[in-house]
Design a protein around this motif. Structure first.
Motif, PDB file in Angstrom:
ATOM      1  N   SER A 167       0.845  -1.198   0.000  1.00  0.00           N
ATOM      2  CA  SER A 167       0.000   0.000   0.000  1.00  0.00           C
ATOM      3  C   SER A 167       0.867   1.230   0.000  1.00  0.00           C
ATOM      4  O   SER A 167       1.917   1.269   0.615  1.00  0.00           O
ATOM      5  CB  SER A 167      -0.907  -0.002   1.241  1.00  0.00           C
ATOM      6  N   PRO A 168       0.455   2.297  -0.722  1.00  0.00           N
ATOM      7  CA  PRO A 168       1.195   3.545  -0.704  1.00  0.00           C
ATOM      8  C   PRO A 168       1.039   4.296   0.593  1.00  0.00           C
ATOM      9  O   PRO A 168       1.563   5.370   0.762  1.00  0.00           O
ATOM     10  CB  PRO A 168       0.574   4.332  -1.868  1.00  0.00           C
ATOM     11  N   PRO A 200       1.423  12.046  -3.316  1.00  0.00           N
ATOM     12  CA  PRO A 200       0.844  12.159  -4.660  1.00  0.00           C
ATOM     13  C   PRO A 200       0.391  10.804  -5.211  1.00  0.00           C
ATOM     14  O   PRO A 200      -0.627  10.718  -5.900  1.00  0.00           O
ATOM     15  CB  PRO A 200       1.996  12.743  -5.481  1.00  0.00           C
ATOM     16  N   ARG A 201       1.135   9.735  -4.894  1.00  0.00           N
ATOM     17  CA  ARG A 201       0.751   8.412  -5.372  1.00  0.00           C
ATOM     18  C   ARG A 201      -0.578   7.976  -4.763  1.00  0.00           C
ATOM     19  O   ARG A 201      -1.431   7.385  -5.440  1.00  0.00           O
ATOM     20  CB  ARG A 201       1.846   7.387  -5.038  1.00  0.00           C
ATOM     21  N   LEU A 202      -0.756   8.276  -3.485  1.00  0.00           N
ATOM     22  CA  LEU A 202      -1.999   7.903  -2.821  1.00  0.00           C
ATOM     23  C   LEU A 202      -3.177   8.683  -3.398  1.00  0.00           C
ATOM     24  O   LEU A 202      -4.254   8.125  -3.639  1.00  0.00           O
ATOM     25  CB  LEU A 202      -1.868   8.166  -1.320  1.00  0.00           C
ATOM     26  N   TRP A 203      -2.978   9.980  -3.626  1.00  0.00           N
ATOM     27  CA  TRP A 203      -4.020  10.782  -4.262  1.00  0.00           C
ATOM     28  C   TRP A 203      -4.330  10.242  -5.660  1.00  0.00           C
ATOM     29  O   TRP A 203      -5.498  10.176  -6.073  1.00  0.00           O
ATOM     30  CB  TRP A 203      -3.581  12.244  -4.358  1.00  0.00           C
ATOM     31  N   ILE A 211     -10.538  -1.886  -2.775  1.00  0.00           N
ATOM     32  CA  ILE A 211      -9.174  -1.358  -2.843  1.00  0.00           C
ATOM     33  C   ILE A 211      -9.020  -0.209  -1.851  1.00  0.00           C
ATOM     34  O   ILE A 211      -8.010  -0.087  -1.146  1.00  0.00           O
ATOM     35  CB  ILE A 211      -8.823  -0.896  -4.270  1.00  0.00           C
ATOM     36  N   ILE A 212     -10.035   0.647  -1.779  1.00  0.00           N
ATOM     37  CA  ILE A 212      -9.988   1.763  -0.822  1.00  0.00           C
ATOM     38  C   ILE A 212      -9.955   1.246   0.611  1.00  0.00           C
ATOM     39  O   ILE A 212      -9.134   1.677   1.430  1.00  0.00           O
ATOM     40  CB  ILE A 212     -11.189   2.697  -1.026  1.00  0.00           C
ATOM     41  N   LEU A 226      -2.171   1.729  -9.005  1.00  0.00           N
ATOM     42  CA  LEU A 226      -2.977   0.904  -8.100  1.00  0.00           C
ATOM     43  C   LEU A 226      -2.114  -0.120  -7.372  1.00  0.00           C
ATOM     44  O   LEU A 226      -1.273  -0.776  -7.991  1.00  0.00           O
ATOM     45  CB  LEU A 226      -4.087   0.178  -8.867  1.00  0.00           C
ATOM     46  N   PRO A 227      -2.303  -0.268  -6.062  1.00  0.00           N
ATOM     47  CA  PRO A 227      -1.505  -1.224  -5.297  1.00  0.00           C
ATOM     48  C   PRO A 227      -1.868  -2.659  -5.652  1.00  0.00           C
ATOM     49  O   PRO A 227      -3.029  -2.975  -5.910  1.00  0.00           O
ATOM     50  CB  PRO A 227      -1.873  -0.909  -3.841  1.00  0.00           C
ATOM     51  N   ARG A 228      -0.866  -3.505  -5.663  1.00  0.00           N
ATOM     52  CA  ARG A 228      -1.107  -4.928  -5.906  1.00  0.00           C
ATOM     53  C   ARG A 228      -1.617  -5.571  -4.629  1.00  0.00           C
ATOM     54  O   ARG A 228      -1.242  -5.198  -3.534  1.00  0.00           O
ATOM     55  CB  ARG A 228       0.176  -5.624  -6.364  1.00  0.00           C
TER      56      ARG A 228
END
Length: 496
Positions: A3-4, A19-22, A135-136, A198-200
């Protein structure tokens, strides 16, 4: 799962989003926005589609119903597939299918092909919606972080629905095909960005294998239920076909429950429905969206048929509600943290009921600012409070490996509620319809029973949500009693 987001030791502490999470959240919001946008855009374009392709009214209905059938019928399967096959994989593949189906929908030249493309879009949305929500819930830690993310995510859906009305009014002026094509480039951009951001997630290790019988029975029961509800107003609620279809739905659901109780890896673990907050969230979603779908349907006909407003004028009348939801997107999470979901859900339903009651004052020459605008603002405030709160309540306290399942269940409640109560409202409107050539006042009077039913659905949701407040007060009183007993015990020990 990677997760970011790095969760702090204290989940209530402030965390600066990278920024990656946004970017991750924006990709998921784009898919939710497109799902809602697609549902609302097609309604305004139906007359142009019928004229261009030579389609009857009954055939045009399936351009809307085909999407609902694919969406509502396959959500349970989509939610479980996200858990078993990987949320990222399921989301991205389904988003790609959504983009291709959007492109085909804008290029076809026959009604059956257009309906088929709509069904495929609904099917793909049945996989993106629960996968995106899960995912969220697995990326953001439960508590303030998740509440903020879910408030933004769900308000994007409500905003997409409102903006779809405006976009459709504008685009249909040029060609109805643009309403079908618009989602394609947006979905493709989201797909490309999602591949990078998107996180794996790890696939759930299903030692009991895949629940194929449950998947078949669950999907078949939901497809038949949505199909029956959509067709009931035309076939007749008391017709043999409708009654036999409902009997078949009950039989399929009974078989589904029996299979799920014995399956080592069920499509839905029935134990989650022993949770009071979970059941209230599902019933709340069912009644909240069901009442609004009926309300919007009636208001659209009122404005265009009785008041003579254009499609764009009608869309702009709904805009204040959508604007209020959009403006509140980043604030609702903080409100949820402070007051809790049960109180906000009650407040939202109460605002919606008041808004519907105020709308019963309509006449043939309404002053928008005095009659219609107050209802739109109250409904917008209700959406801003209730819809994010329902999502938070449904996903809180659920294990990570079951987030997709619960997300699919919640979205199923939304879609089935919309289809079911819209069909009920349509049937009431049809039953009270005046004879052809009746006066405008007679037509307006025929709307009032259906508007009363819409209000009654919202009142039902309010009553269900109020039970959550009683449970909350009982729990708080128990905690206070225990605390008082503990303090008295401590005083006795000290005294001794």
């Amino acid at each position: 799962m990677t997760s970011p987001l790095t969760t702090p030791a204290d989940p209530s502490s402030a965390v600066r989003w990278t920024p990656r999470l946004w970017g991750t959240l924006l990709v998921l919001c784009a898919a939710m926005f497109l799902d809602a946008l697609d549902v609302s855009m097609v309604g305004v374009a139906l007359p142009s589609i019928g004229a261009d392709l030579g389609l009857s009214t009954s055939t045009l209905q399936w351009i809307v119903s085909g999407y609902i059938l694919g969406y509502g019928g396959l959500l349970l399967l989509g939610g479980r597939a996200a858990d078993l096959l990987g949320r990222r994989q399921v989301f991205l593949v389904a988003l790609g299918v959504f983009a291709v189906a959007s492109l085909l929908g804008g290029l076809v030249d026959s009604g059956p092909l257009l309906i088929a493309s709509r069904f495929i879009k609904g099917l793909s949305a049945a996989f993106t919606a629960p996968a995106g929500l899960s995912i969220i819930t697995t990326t953001f830690a439960e508590g303030p972080l998740r509440n903020r993310a879910l408030s933004i995510y769900t308000t994007c859906g409500a905003t997409g629905y409102s903006m779809g009305l405006v976009f459709s009014g504008l685009l249909t002026e040029a060609s109805w095909r643009y309403t079908m094509l618009l989602p394609a480039p947006v979905a493709l951009i989201a797909l490309v960005v999602g591949l990078r951001l998107l996180p794996r997630s790890e696939r759930e290790q299903s030692t009991g294998g895949y629940d194929i019988p449950g998947a078949v029975l669950g999907t078949a029961s939901m497809l038949l239920l949505v199909f029956t509800v959509v067709q009931a107003p035309e076939a007749g609620w008391g017709s043999a076909r409708t009654l036999l279809s409902f009997v078949a739905v009950i039989a399929l659901l009974a078989a589904f429950v029996a299979v799920e109780r014995r399956s080592p890896s069920p499509l839905i673990r029935l134990g989650v429905l022993r949770s009071g907050p979970q059941v209230r969230a599902q019933l709340g979603a069912l009644t909240f969206l069901g009442s609004y779908m009926g309300f919007q349907f009636l208001v659209t006909f009122y404005m265009q048929q009785l008041l003579g407003w254009s499609a764009l004028h009608t869309a702009l009348a709904f805009l204040p509600a959508g604007a209020l939801v959009a403006l509140s997107a980043t604030k609702v999470g903080t409100v949820i943290d402070r007051f809790g979901t049960p109180r906000l859900i009650v407040a939202g339903f109460a605002l919606m009921v008041v808004g519907y009651l105020l709308f019963l004052r309509i006449d043939l020459d309404p002053v928008y600012a005095a009659v219609i605008l107050p209802t739109m603002l109250l409904v917008g405030a209700a959406f801003a409070l209730t819809f994010p709160s329902l999502n938070v309540q449904a996903t809180n306290g659920v294990d990570e490996h079951e987030q997709g399942m619960v997300s699919g269940l919640l979205n199923t409640s939304v879609q089935v509620g919309g289809a079911l109560f819209l069909a009920v409202v349509t049937a009431v409107l049809t039953a009270n319809a005046p004879e052809e050539g009746a006066s405008p006042q007679a037509v307006l009077d025929s709307y009032l029973p259906a508007l009363t039913v819409v209000t009654g659905i919202a009142v039902l949701g309010l009553l269900i949500s109020l039970t959550g407040l009683r449970v909350r007060r009982r729990q708080e009183s128990v905690v206070v009693a225990k605390s008082t007993s503990l303090e008295e015990t401590e005083r006795v020990v000290v005294h001794d």
